[in-house]
Design a protein around this motif. Structure first.
Motif: not given
Ligand code: FAD
Length: 390
Positions: A373, A142, A136, A166, A371
């Motif tokens: 979603d 996502s 990420t 993250w 997520t």
């Molecule tokens: P976003 O992608 O910005 O999404 C925000 C919202 O929009 C969500 O509700 C999502 O479902 C929705 N959304 C986005 N696109 C769409 C779509 N096309 N259609 C409908 N809804 C949509 N990552 C790593 O690589 N390594 C790790 O060790 C790791 N550990 C983590 C630990 C924690 C505590 C957390 C919170 C995250 C971690 N992650 C890690 C990252 C995690 O995989 C991402 O947070 C996750 O994939 C979501 O990305 P984002 O937070 O950028 O949300």
């Protein structure tokens, strides 16, 4: 008073192999002795539980996540059972184990050369090194396959630039970095040592879930990666990080099972010991309905997750099946955590009583590894044949 074990109640233990039962018992005993009594001090301080992690070392627990010759031999279910037992005490502790094993060690085992396994996997398996897995980025969550961290080929290696967000254990010893090769535009994998010049990790502050996990914002500034640290068998995003996620997403829902079971145990114990209006809370009909709902949700989820793990072992779990189970079970965990928290009243917000941790930690289970979603849309694409998100 009766205290029904939710696994015994539907004879769920009968569905496990003798080895799975043996490992479960050993981890349950370790967690009761070393984790449960100590973990909440670390949770409140949002600190990495070094003392507890050191106590894991003699167990050779991480050998259970690897095939021979590097490990004891493994299965999806055995790995899941370990995480479930860890999560009964703390989902953050289970997540630490998951990051090191399902992400870091699995990547090294699947894509690493023998030399890389000798140099890194033997150490990460024995917890001499702790490490993370960086996919990420600040701008790509996502939409991870669009990532922009990049490498440029130079004499004897690669120069890495970019950022990651993250990343659990990103401030420890090693990190798998997924980065775009500027010459081919493909996503490739690299083993990066955090002590190398140009590596900078800051622990993300203010995180009110999975408190003990040290999630980092990382920047890479002209880091030189020697050729021998490239994961040569990775060809692109699909045959790289996506393969790892297909594997870890089968097992991560076991963490959610552990949280549900933890909530059940704490709310049953509480309501059968606390009295109001001269009676145990558990004698009130509303409380009994909540307990049964938690119990049944755990059992239904267990059966679903176990079935998925067995199918994955036979190579029969599709990406849509994996995503739908991960989405459904983590969504149900939020519901279970909320019910449990309600049942403890005011004491339901004290960390020692588990349920408030379950409530916040469930938010991350619902979000990481794709997520709700995105996992729903992955499954939706499979059952309709129509892609709705990319
Ligand atoms: P976003 O992608 O910005 O999404 C925000 C919202 O929009 C969500 O509700 C999502 O479902 C929705 N959304 C986005 N696109 C769409 C779509 N096309 N259609 C409908 N809804 C949509 N990552 C790593 O690589 N390594 C790790 O060790 C790791 N550990 C983590 C630990 C924690 C505590 C957390 C919170 C995250 C971690 N992650 C890690 C990252 C995690 O995989 C991402 O947070 C996750 O994939 C979501 O990305 P984002 O937070 O950028 O949300």
């Amino acid at each position: 008073k009766a205290q029904i074990d939710p696994m015994e109640y539907l004879s769920l233990y009968d569905l496990l192999t003798p080895e799975e039962l043996e490992v479960r018992k050993a981890v349950e005993a370790f967690v009761a002795k070393e984790v449960t009594p100590k973990i909440n001090d670390y949770v409140e301080a949002a600190q990495f539980p070094t003392e507890i992690v050191n106590a894991v070392k003699p167990l050779k627990l991480f050998h259970h996540f690897l095939n021979k010759p590097y490990g004891h031999g493994t299965s999806y279910t055995k790995q899941g059972i370990i995480l479930m037992e860890a999560a009964r005490a703390d989902a953050g502790f289970a997540t630490f184990i998951a990051v090191q094993n399902l992400l870091l060690n699995y990547t090294l085992e699947k894509f690493g050369s023998e030399a890389q396994k000798q140099k890194y996997l033997t150490k990460t398996r024995d917890i001499e090194y702790i490490g993370g897995w960086g996919l990420t980025e600040k701008g790509y969550g996502s939409d991870a396959s669009s990532l922009t961290s990049n490498v440029k080929k130079v004499q004897g290696g690669y120069i890495l630039n970019g950022d990651k967000r993250w990343i659990g254990n990103g401030n420890k010893d090693v990190l798998i970095v997924w980065a775009r090769n500027l010459d081919t535009n493909k996503v490739e994998g690299f083993i990066v040592e955090t002590k190398w010049p140009g590596y900078h990790a800051e622990v993300i502050q203010g995180k009110l879930a999975l408190r003990i996990v040290q999630n980092c914002q990382i920047t890479f500034t002209n880091i030189f990666i020697p050729d021998e640290n490239k994961l040569e068998s990775v060809t692109d995003f699909q045959n790289g990080p996506n393969q790892v996620l297909m594997h870890s997403r089968v097992i991560v829902p076991w963490i959610a099972l552990g949280v549900m079971r933890g909530v059940y145990e704490h709310s049953l114990k509480w309501t059968t010991t606390r009295k109001q209006f001269g009676k145990y809370l558990a004698s009130f009909q509303l409380q009994q309905e909540r307990l049964v709902r938690i119990l049944s949700t755990f059992q239904a989820s267990f059966l679903m997750v176990l079935r998925l793990s067995r199918l994955a072992a036979e190579g029969k779990a599709t990406i849509g099946m994996i995503s739908s189970v991960k989405a459904w079970v983590t969504d149900k965990t939020r519901e279970v955590a909320r019910l449990g928290r309600e049942m403890l009243g005011g004491d339901g917000i004290i960390s020692d009583n588990y349920v408030i941790k379950a409530l916040t930690d469930a938010e991350v289970l619902y979000t990481y590894e794709g997520t709700y979603d995105i996992n729903s849309l992955v499954a939706g694409r499979e059952i309709t044949g129509i892609g709705a998100f990319k």
